[in-house]
Structure formats: structure tokens, C-alpha cells
Design a protein around this motif. Structure first.
Motif, mmCIF file in Angstrom:
data_model
loop_
_atom_site.group_PDB
_atom_site.id
_atom_site.type_symbol
_atom_site.label_atom_id
_atom_site.label_comp_id
_atom_site.label_asym_id
_atom_site.label_seq_id
_atom_site.Cartn_x
_atom_site.Cartn_y
_atom_site.Cartn_z
ATOM 1 N N LYS A 170 76.921 55.674 50.199
ATOM 2 C CA LYS A 170 78.052 54.914 49.663
ATOM 3 C C LYS A 170 77.607 53.895 48.619
ATOM 4 C CE LYS A 170 81.029 56.847 52.469
ATOM 5 N NZ LYS A 170 80.091 57.745 53.169
ATOM 6 N N SER A 171 76.368 53.431 48.703
ATOM 7 C CA SER A 171 75.904 52.395 47.783
ATOM 8 C C SER A 171 75.547 52.990 46.428
ATOM 9 C CB SER A 171 74.678 51.682 48.360
ATOM 10 O OG SER A 171 73.580 52.578 48.441
ATOM 11 N N LEU A 172 75.547 52.130 45.392
ATOM 12 C CA LEU A 172 75.205 52.562 44.041
ATOM 13 C C LEU A 172 73.767 53.044 43.968
ATOM 14 C CD1 LEU A 172 75.890 52.815 41.024
ATOM 15 C CD2 LEU A 172 75.204 50.424 40.764
ATOM 16 N N ILE A 173 72.845 52.276 44.587
ATOM 17 C CA ILE A 173 71.437 52.673 44.568
ATOM 18 C C ILE A 173 71.255 54.017 45.247
ATOM 19 C CG2 ILE A 173 69.132 52.078 45.390
ATOM 20 C CD1 ILE A 173 69.781 49.191 45.055
ATOM 21 N N GLY A 174 71.904 54.199 46.396
ATOM 22 C CA GLY A 174 71.775 55.455 47.127
ATOM 23 C C GLY A 174 72.278 56.647 46.340
ATOM 24 N N GLN A 175 73.431 56.495 45.678
ATOM 25 C CA GLN A 175 73.980 57.603 44.898
ATOM 26 C C GLN A 175 73.114 57.915 43.683
ATOM 27 O OE1 GLN A 175 78.098 56.903 43.971
ATOM 28 N NE2 GLN A 175 78.736 56.879 46.117
ATOM 29 N N VAL A 195 71.175 61.525 43.132
ATOM 30 C CA VAL A 195 71.368 62.358 41.939
ATOM 31 C C VAL A 195 70.049 62.556 41.195
ATOM 32 C CG1 VAL A 195 72.475 62.444 39.676
ATOM 33 C CG2 VAL A 195 73.790 61.742 41.672
ATOM 34 N N MET A 196 69.276 61.467 41.033
ATOM 35 C CA MET A 196 68.011 61.586 40.318
ATOM 36 C C MET A 196 67.020 62.444 41.092
ATOM 37 S SD MET A 196 67.323 57.890 38.534
ATOM 38 C CE MET A 196 67.108 57.084 40.106
ATOM 39 N N ALA A 197 66.998 62.300 42.415
ATOM 40 C CA ALA A 197 66.066 63.088 43.217
ATOM 41 C C ALA A 197 66.380 64.583 43.106
ATOM 42 C CB ALA A 197 66.126 62.637 44.676
ATOM 43 N N ILE A 198 67.665 64.944 43.161
ATOM 44 C CA ILE A 198 68.042 66.354 43.062
ATOM 45 C C ILE A 198 67.730 66.898 41.668
ATOM 46 C CG2 ILE A 198 69.990 67.951 43.100
ATOM 47 C CD1 ILE A 198 71.235 66.222 45.280
ATOM 48 N N ALA A 199 68.090 66.133 40.621
ATOM 49 C CA ALA A 199 67.843 66.598 39.253
ATOM 50 C C ALA A 199 66.350 66.751 38.991
ATOM 51 C CB ALA A 199 68.469 65.625 38.259
ATOM 52 N N LEU A 200 65.552 65.761 39.418
ATOM 53 C CA LEU A 200 64.107 65.843 39.217
ATOM 54 C C LEU A 200 63.498 66.981 40.017
ATOM 55 C CD1 LEU A 200 62.900 62.138 39.187
ATOM 56 C CD2 LEU A 200 62.637 63.806 37.375
ATOM 57 N N TYR A 238 56.603 64.096 40.067
ATOM 58 C CA TYR A 238 57.941 63.890 40.642
ATOM 59 C C TYR A 238 58.063 62.494 41.244
ATOM 60 C CZ TYR A 238 61.815 64.552 43.930
ATOM 61 O OH TYR A 238 62.972 64.418 44.641
ATOM 62 N N LEU A 239 57.054 62.096 42.029
ATOM 63 C CA LEU A 239 57.110 60.793 42.690
ATOM 64 C C LEU A 239 57.041 59.649 41.678
ATOM 65 C CD1 LEU A 239 54.815 61.461 45.783
ATOM 66 C CD2 LEU A 239 57.311 61.388 45.712
ATOM 67 N N ILE A 240 56.203 59.793 40.653
ATOM 68 C CA ILE A 240 56.070 58.719 39.654
ATOM 69 C C ILE A 240 57.378 58.537 38.883
ATOM 70 C CG2 ILE A 240 54.926 58.078 37.498
ATOM 71 C CD1 ILE A 240 52.375 59.339 38.608
ATOM 72 N N VAL A 241 57.953 59.660 38.423
ATOM 73 C CA VAL A 241 59.204 59.568 37.653
ATOM 74 C C VAL A 241 60.337 59.060 38.533
ATOM 75 C CG1 VAL A 241 60.893 60.882 36.337
ATOM 76 C CG2 VAL A 241 58.467 61.380 36.069
ATOM 77 N N LEU A 242 60.406 59.542 39.788
ATOM 78 C CA LEU A 242 61.462 59.086 40.694
ATOM 79 C C LEU A 242 61.330 57.594 40.980
ATOM 80 C CD1 LEU A 242 63.864 59.861 42.471
ATOM 81 C CD2 LEU A 242 62.254 60.348 44.315
ATOM 82 N N ALA A 243 60.089 57.117 41.181
ATOM 83 C CA ALA A 243 59.887 55.688 41.442
ATOM 84 C C ALA A 243 60.319 54.851 40.239
ATOM 85 C CB ALA A 243 58.415 55.430 41.773
ATOM 86 N N ALA A 244 60.001 55.327 39.037
ATOM 87 C CA ALA A 244 60.412 54.590 37.834
ATOM 88 C C ALA A 244 61.928 54.526 37.717
ATOM 89 C CB ALA A 244 59.805 55.257 36.590
ATOM 90 N N MET A 245 62.603 55.642 37.984
ATOM 91 C CA MET A 245 64.068 55.649 37.891
ATOM 92 C C MET A 245 64.696 54.785 38.983
ATOM 93 S SD MET A 245 65.066 59.538 36.814
ATOM 94 C CE MET A 245 64.644 60.158 35.187
ATOM 95 N N LEU A 246 64.104 54.797 40.180
ATOM 96 C CA LEU A 246 64.625 53.941 41.250
ATOM 97 C C LEU A 246 64.441 52.466 40.896
ATOM 98 C CD1 LEU A 246 63.496 55.777 44.516
ATOM 99 C CD2 LEU A 246 65.794 55.547 43.593
ATOM 100 N N PHE A 247 63.341 52.148 40.234
ATOM 101 C CA PHE A 247 63.131 50.759 39.808
ATOM 102 C C PHE A 247 64.240 50.324 38.859
ATOM 103 C CE2 PHE A 247 61.340 47.897 36.561
ATOM 104 C CZ PHE A 247 61.060 46.801 37.358
#
Length: 471
Positions: A11-16, A20-25, A196-205
Motif C-alpha cells: 500500500k505504501s509508495l516505497i513498497g509499490q 515495480v522496479m524489482a519486477i522490471a529489473l 540486479y542488486l546494485i541497480v535495485l538498491a540505487a533505485m530504492l535509495f
């Protein structure tokens, strides 16, 4: 299905954003891994199987040219693996059509074409086999030579190759090669996972930098109750979010200014209206006959009371009274004594002293309204101050009256609402008593609760935190 998706999706913005980024990546990296692995596999097979296929094509070419096929070609002709290579001429292919390996067949045809060898057909496949070879014991006693210690097993790959020459003959051959590296996919898999982990961490930041200021903005908006200054949020995050926070702070300042102006206006209106009402009250004293004078005075007093209640309600959301540490039990007891002095049947239940950081005048008025309602509709009231824990206390007013219909409990707390339809203060009041009490509870970050007692009557609970300013 829709309900399951709604439960799974955050439900949260960060979670959504993270989902989305995790699935796309994941999809992008899966495609990237597939392409890299396919290329590495092709190169590996070319390195391992290419030389054996090339030597077999050369042997087939010699046969096609009428020369004898050499059993050994290349620099490693003396190895045990090389000696197991066989080339024969037969009437049929040694490779079943169902077991064809497209990559090997394509390699056979490409090598044959580059060497000018015409083929009618080509077949090939590879299989993994276990190869046993003797192991020498070099620690045997001197003079006896090396002794056989046993057999060690190595796993190899056997190529079964078959081509049909232009004259219809089939050239069949076998060759042993090292098997493909079973860990071939490990390195690209680890590289893909790390990327994958590096790009995902950057996008989550980045997502967190956006979401945290928005969360602070939401909490500030929810925490602003209209009393006191509007909370200010420190601008941070991306430029767009920072501008939104600055706009919120400016809006909060404008709202606070408007509320201050409203309080000054209400004070002026109250002062201006009380003056003519006091003048009318003085003039009414000289009106004859007496019953008409009493009626006029009662009407003026009703207007004065209505004015006081309305102004109190209008100011309740913008409390200017400072918080003070007060003995709430003593405050409630003082209200009880006021009603007892007027002859009302009101009792104070004995209990321990309860203190809190409150606005005493606002809370005293709320308790007075609640007790007045109980006396008016039930004839008597019992007051108690309850300890609800280290952080909360409650003032309870209990009566034995008719209670309130369940469907009306929420409505009676609304401004100017009365269960009794008459607007006379003789039978009801202005309809602001419970509204003022609820506003006082909310000004202390508390709540007003009404419930009908099973044995009859009504219980009203005004629950507030002990430190209203910190709630």
C-alpha cells in the motif's frame, strides 16, 4: 483474484515503487542473462567440440577424394582419448534422426562447406560417458617398479558424427572430448545477480528520498488540529518534493493567520453583542407587568447563553489557553461542589488524585456541560476520575436517566442537534453542550465516548492523555 492482488501489492509508495522496479529489473536481467549465457555456451562448445568436428570433416574429405582416412590427426594423436576416435564408411548413418543436435549439425555443414565438401545429409549428437583409466602407485617399494593402485574415473563427452557424401556413402565417426563446464552459468549468474542488486538498491535509495519527505508531510498534515501554530516541515528530497513542502508550510502559515483573525473577529463580535444585550437587560427591569418583564429577561438570558456557547464552540478549535499541570480530580470535585451548592443531586466518587497537563478552563467548562446534561435529563449525576494507565486518564459522568437511542449517539455530538425537537431552553438547551465537550476532548488530543448502561442510564467518558501537549 482481485482481492488476492490487493492483499499482495504493497500500500505504501516505497513498497509499490520497489515492487515495480524489482519486477522490471528482474525481467531485464533475466533477458540479459539468457543472452550472455547463450553466447558463452556457444563459444565453449566451439572451443571444445570444434576441433573434433574439423578433424572429422577432414577425414570425410579424404574419403570423398579417394584417399584413406587417417586414424590420427593433430598434435595429440598419441593420447588415450585420441586413440578412441574411429572413422568408418557404412551404408547407413550411426546417428538416429531423433537424436540430432542442431548445433553440431550446423557446425558439420559449415566446416564441410568451408572445405569444399559436398554433403547430402549430416547428423550428430553428443553424450556424456564415464572413462576409467589406471592409476599408478608411485610409493611402491624400490626395485619393484610402479604398481597399479586402481582405476580413476573421469567424465568425458563422446561425439557421434555422421555425414552422407555425394555418392550416397555414410562416413561415421566418434570422438572423445572434454565435457562442457558444469559451472558455465555460475559466473554470468553471479554477475547478473550483483548488477540486479546494485541497480535495485540505487533505485530504492531514490524512492526513499522521495517517500520520506512525503511521509513527513502527511504526518504534519494529520497532526494539525487547528489549535496552535501549524507544524512546519523541513524541505528536503528532490526539487519537486521540496517545493511541495515549502508550499505546505506557506499554506500552514496562511491558515494560522486566518484562525488568528477569526479569533479576533469573534472576540469583537462577542463584545459588541454583549453591550446591547446588557442594555436590553437593564431596560427590561422597568417593563410592566411583571410576567411580561420575566418573559423578556428570560429571552435576553437565553440569547446571552446562546452567544456564549456559540463563541466558545468557535474558539474551541483554536485554544489560546496555555497548558498547565493540574489536579484533575480536584477540578472535577470543584464542578461537583458548584452544582451541589445550587441544590443539584451530584456526587463525587472517591478515588486517588489524578494529575495531567491540561487547559483547566476549557476542561472545566466541558465537565460542567456534561454534568448539567445529566442533571437536566436524569435528575442526578455521579462523577469519577479514572486512571487509564500511566499515559491516560478519564472523567466519567454516570446517570440513571433514559439514556440515548443508539442511532442518535453520534448525532447528539453535532452542533445544535437535539433529540427533543423543541428549541426551548426549558426542555433542552442550545444543542452545543456535548459538542463543546467533544471539542474540549479533541483540543487535549482525547475523545468523548457515550454509551448506554445495561442497567439503565448513560455513561459519558471524557478520556485525555496526561500530557496533552505531547500527544
Amino acid at each position: 483474484m482481485k482481492a488476492i492482488v490487493q492483499r499482495v501489492v504493497p500500500k505504501s509508495l516505497i513498497g509499490q515503487i520497489a515492487l515495480v522496479m524489482a519486477i522490471a529489473l528482474l525481467l531485464a536481467q533475466a533477458i540479459n542473462f539468457s543472452l550472455i549465457f547463450t553466447e558463452r555456451q556457444r563459444v565453449s562448445r566451439a572451443q571444445i567440440e570444434g576441433p573434433a568436428v574439423a578433424r572429422f570433416v577432414l577425414s570425410a574429405q579424404r574419403i570423398a577424394n579417394g584417399l584413406p582416412a587417417r586414424a590420427r590427426d593433430g598434435p595429440f594423436s598419441g593420447s588415450p582419448i585420441e586413440r578412441r576416435r574411429r572413422v568408418t564408411i557404412d551404408d547407413a548413418s550411426s546417428v538416429p534422426a531423433a537424436r540430432n543436435d542442431p548445433w553440431l549439425v550446423e557446425r558439420l555443414r559449415a566446416d564441410a562447406s568451408s572445405n569444399g565438401l559436398a554433403l547430402r545429409d549430416a547428423r550428430a549428437f553428443a553424450e556424456e560417458i564415464a572413462f576409467r583409466r589406471p592409476s599408478m602407485d608411485h610409493d611402491a617399494p624400490s626395485g619393484r617398479g610402479s604398481a597399479l593402485r586402481g582405476r580413476s574415473e573421469i567424465r568425458l563427452q563422446r561425439l557421434i558424427l555422421s555425414v552422407q557424401l555425394a555418392d550416397g556413402r555414410w562416413v561415421n565417426g566418434r570422438a572423445l572430448t572434454p565435457r562442457a563446464n558444469p559451472w558455465l552459468a555460475l559466473r554470468p549468474a553471479l554477475a547478473t545477480l550483483l548488477t540486479y542488486l546494485i541497480v535495485l538498491a540505487a533505485m530504492l535509495f531514490v524512492a526513499i528520498r522521495i517517500a520520506r519527505p512525503l511521509r513527513d508531510l502527511t504526518l504534519a498534515a494529520q497532526g494539525f488540529k487547528g489549535n496552535g501554530e501549524a507544524p512546519r516541515v523541513a524541505p528536503r528530497g528532490p526539487a519537486d518534493v521540496s517545493r511541495a513542502i515549502e508550499a505546505f508550510n506557506a499554506m500552514g502559515m496562511r491558515v494560522s493567520t486566518m484562525l488568528d483573525e477569526k479569533d479576533r473577529m469573534l472576540g469583537a463580535i462577542g463584545h459588541d453583542l454583549r453591550t446591547p444585550l446588557a442594555s436590553l437587560r437593564i431596560r427590561a427591569e422597568s417593563v410592566e407587568p411583571a410576567d411580561e418583564r420575566a418573559h423578556m429577561i428570560a429571552t435576553i438570558e437565553e440569547m446571552t447563553a446562546m452567544l456564549d456557547d456559540t463563541l466558545a464552540l468557535a474558539r474551541s478549535g483554536r485554544a489560546v489557553e496555555p497548558l498547565r499541570s493540574v489536579d484533575v480530580t480536584a477540578l472535577a470535585d470543584a464542578v461537583v461542589e458548584e452544582f451541589r451548592a445550587l441544590g443539584a443531586e451530584v456526587e463525587m466518587e472517591a478515588g486517588t488524585r489524578q494529575t495531567g497537563l491540561i487547559r483547566p478552563r476549557l476542561l472545566r467548562r466541558a465537565v460542567r456541560n456534561l454534568v448539567e446534561n445529566a442533571v437536566k435529563y436524569a435528575g442526578a449525576a455521579r462523577v469519577a476520575v479514572r486512571d487509564l494507565g500511566p499515559d491516560e486518564l478519564a472523567i466519567e459522568i454516570v446517570d440513571d436517566g433514559p439514556g440515548i437511542p443508539e442511532s442518535e449517539i453520534e448525532k447528539v455530538q453535532e452542533a445544535f442537534y437535539r433529540i427533543e425537537p423543541s428549541r426551548s431552553r426549558e426542555t433542552g438547551g442550545s444543542g452545543l453542550g456535548l459538542t463543546l465537550a467533544r471539542a474540549a476532548a479533541q483540543a487535549h488530543c482525547g475523545q468523548l465516548e457515550l454509551e448506554n448502561r445495561p442497567e439503565g442510564g448513560l455513561r459519558v467518558r471524557l478520556a485525555i492523555p496526561r500530557a496533552a501537549g505531547a500527544a
